[in-house]
Design a protein around this motif. Structure first.
Motif, PDB file in Angstrom:
ATOM      1  N   ASP A  68       0.857  -1.183   0.000  1.00  0.00           N
ATOM      2  CA  ASP A  68       0.000   0.000   0.000  1.00  0.00           C
ATOM      3  C   ASP A  68       0.895   1.235   0.000  1.00  0.00           C
ATOM      4  N   PRO A  69       0.429   2.327  -0.592  1.00  0.00           N
ATOM      5  CA  PRO A  69       1.265   3.538  -0.631  1.00  0.00           C
ATOM      6  C   PRO A  69       1.709   4.003   0.756  1.00  0.00           C
TER       7      PRO A  69
ATOM      8  N   VAL B 222       2.219   2.147   3.464  1.00  0.00           N
ATOM      9  CA  VAL B 222       3.249   1.230   3.963  1.00  0.00           C
ATOM     10  C   VAL B 222       4.565   1.495   3.243  1.00  0.00           C
ATOM     11  N   MET B 223       4.487   1.726   1.938  1.00  0.00           N
ATOM     12  CA  MET B 223       5.695   1.999   1.149  1.00  0.00           C
ATOM     13  C   MET B 223       6.355   3.292   1.623  1.00  0.00           C
ATOM     14  N   GLN B 224       5.550   4.303   1.914  1.00  0.00           N
ATOM     15  CA  GLN B 224       6.094   5.575   2.387  1.00  0.00           C
ATOM     16  C   GLN B 224       6.743   5.400   3.763  1.00  0.00           C
ATOM     17  N   ALA B 225       6.099   4.634   4.636  1.00  0.00           N
ATOM     18  CA  ALA B 225       6.665   4.396   5.960  1.00  0.00           C
ATOM     19  C   ALA B 225       7.974   3.617   5.859  1.00  0.00           C
ATOM     20  N   LEU B 226       8.003   2.601   4.985  1.00  0.00           N
ATOM     21  CA  LEU B 226       9.229   1.817   4.785  1.00  0.00           C
ATOM     22  C   LEU B 226      10.348   2.693   4.253  1.00  0.00           C
ATOM     23  N   SER B 227      10.031   3.529   3.291  1.00  0.00           N
ATOM     24  CA  SER B 227      11.034   4.410   2.696  1.00  0.00           C
ATOM     25  C   SER B 227      11.583   5.391   3.730  1.00  0.00           C
ATOM     26  N   ALA B 228      10.692   5.979   4.519  1.00  0.00           N
ATOM     27  CA  ALA B 228      11.126   6.940   5.539  1.00  0.00           C
ATOM     28  C   ALA B 228      11.978   6.259   6.604  1.00  0.00           C
ATOM     29  N   TYR B 229      11.567   5.056   7.023  1.00  0.00           N
ATOM     30  CA  TYR B 229      12.327   4.316   8.038  1.00  0.00           C
ATOM     31  C   TYR B 229      13.721   3.967   7.524  1.00  0.00           C
ATOM     32  N   ALA B 230      13.793   3.491   6.273  1.00  0.00           N
ATOM     33  CA  ALA B 230      15.087   3.136   5.677  1.00  0.00           C
ATOM     34  C   ALA B 230      15.989   4.360   5.570  1.00  0.00           C
TER      35      ALA B 230
END
Length: 148
Positions: A15-16, A18-26
């Motif tokens: 989901d967008p 989740v992808m945004q959260a993953l990107s920010a965390y990374a």
């Protein structure tokens, strides 16, 4: 000589949000999203993941239990304090004759406002009554009843 196994590739649709959260965390960890996702999947699939989750839940429940016990104690202190005050007031305050009772009723609003202001100062500045009472006070040490 043993050669290292090559990692397998996996395509995943996220989901967008989740992808945004993953990107920010990374980005915060200065790690690749692939490494973060691999670690998360490995943790999720780990046989002790359930035990860690259960331990975390148990820890939270213990914290909630302690908070509830403190809340019960504080409410008990409040109820007992009010009951003692009412009993003391009723035992020591005679009824007023009618002319004085009318005058007292006329001053009641101002006296109440003064009480609320005093209570507000006490709550802001402390110490709170519950802080003045030791934690280990029990009903058995006081006999469970209070007489004035």
């Amino acid at each position: 000589m043993v050669t290292a196994k090559k990692k397998a590739q996996l395509s995943v649709y996220l989901d967008p949000d989740v992808m945004q959260a993953l990107s920010a965390y990374a980005a915060r960890r200065d790690q690749s999203m692939s490494l973060i996702a691999e670690a998360a999947i490995a943790s999720f699939l780990s046989p002790d993941a359930d035990e860690r989750r259960e331990a975390a839940i148990a820890k939270r429940l213990d914290q909630q239990d302690r908070r509830l016990a403190r809340l019960e104690r504080d409410v008990g202190i409040g109820v007992e304090t009010l009951a003692l005050f009412i009993r003391f007031w009723l035992n020591t305050t005679p009824p007023l004759p009618e002319p004085a009772a009318k005058a007292a009723r006329a001053q009641a609003g101002a006296r109440y406002d003064n009480f609320v202001a005093t209570l507000g100062r006490r709550l802001n500045e402390g110490p709170k009554l519950r802080q003045e009472i030791p934690e280990d006070v029990s009903d058995t040490s006081t006999g469970g009843t209070h007489e004035s």
